[in-house]
Design a protein around this motif. Structure first.
Motif, PDB file in Angstrom:
ATOM      1  N   ALA A  20       0.825  -1.203   0.000  1.00  0.00           N
ATOM      2  CA  ALA A  20       0.000   0.000   0.000  1.00  0.00           C
ATOM      3  C   ALA A  20       0.859   1.253   0.000  1.00  0.00           C
ATOM      4  N   TYR A  21       0.464   2.195  -0.839  1.00  0.00           N
ATOM      5  CA  TYR A  21       1.119   3.496  -0.889  1.00  0.00           C
ATOM      6  C   TYR A  21       0.058   4.543  -1.172  1.00  0.00           C
ATOM      7  N   LYS A  26     -11.387   4.065   0.804  1.00  0.00           N
ATOM      8  CA  LYS A  26     -12.518   3.188   0.487  1.00  0.00           C
ATOM      9  C   LYS A  26     -12.032   1.916  -0.214  1.00  0.00           C
ATOM     10  N   TYR A  27     -11.137   2.076  -1.156  1.00  0.00           N
ATOM     11  CA  TYR A  27     -10.595   0.935  -1.891  1.00  0.00           C
ATOM     12  C   TYR A  27      -9.783   0.029  -0.967  1.00  0.00           C
ATOM     13  N   LEU A  28      -8.952   0.623  -0.117  1.00  0.00           N
ATOM     14  CA  LEU A  28      -8.125  -0.164   0.798  1.00  0.00           C
ATOM     15  C   LEU A  28      -8.986  -0.959   1.772  1.00  0.00           C
ATOM     16  N   LYS A  29     -10.013  -0.341   2.312  1.00  0.00           N
ATOM     17  CA  LYS A  29     -10.884  -1.063   3.245  1.00  0.00           C
ATOM     18  C   LYS A  29     -11.550  -2.240   2.543  1.00  0.00           C
ATOM     19  N   SER A  34     -12.011  -7.975   2.026  1.00  0.00           N
ATOM     20  CA  SER A  34     -11.998  -9.123   1.123  1.00  0.00           C
ATOM     21  C   SER A  34     -10.940 -10.141   1.553  1.00  0.00           C
ATOM     22  N   ALA A  35      -9.755  -9.672   1.901  1.00  0.00           N
ATOM     23  CA  ALA A  35      -8.689 -10.573   2.350  1.00  0.00           C
ATOM     24  C   ALA A  35      -9.075 -11.265   3.650  1.00  0.00           C
ATOM     25  N   TYR A  60      -3.470   6.315   8.406  1.00  0.00           N
ATOM     26  CA  TYR A  60      -4.831   5.784   8.234  1.00  0.00           C
ATOM     27  C   TYR A  60      -4.803   4.352   7.709  1.00  0.00           C
ATOM     28  N   MET A  61      -3.797   4.000   6.908  1.00  0.00           N
ATOM     29  CA  MET A  61      -3.715   2.635   6.371  1.00  0.00           C
ATOM     30  C   MET A  61      -3.413   1.642   7.487  1.00  0.00           C
TER      31      MET A  61
END
Length: 83
Positions: A20-21, A26-29, A34-35, A60-61
């Motif tokens: 992640a960078y 929203k996409y990361l969550k 999903s994982a 935040y990540m």
């Protein structure tokens, strides 16, 4: 098939790496949820998120990873650093 019915041997271990960078929150969550929903024995699965960046803006990540995997004791690991 539930994850309790799966057995683990040294030949069946799996690691999923998420890099992640400055990802869209929203996409990361969605990716992390999903994982987390992968049906596989917890003894055989490790989910690793590598965060490229270590500024407060990137925190935040890390916080999101901890939130999504808070119930999992062995499955989630993160690496925080500047690469």
């Amino acid at each position: 098939m539930g994850s309790d019915s799966l057995t683990c041997s040294g030949k069946r271990k799996v690691a999923l790496t998420i890099s992640a960078y400055q990802e869209d929150p929203k996409y990361l969550k969605q990716c992390l949820v999903s994982a987390r929903s992968i049906v596989y024995s917890q003894a055989c699965l490790k989910i690793i998120m590598v965060i490229d960046g270590n500024s407060e803006e990137d925190r935040y990540m890390l916080d999101m990873f901890k939130e999504v995997f808070k119930e999992e004791k062995e499955i989630g690991t993160y690496i925080w650093g500047c690469f």
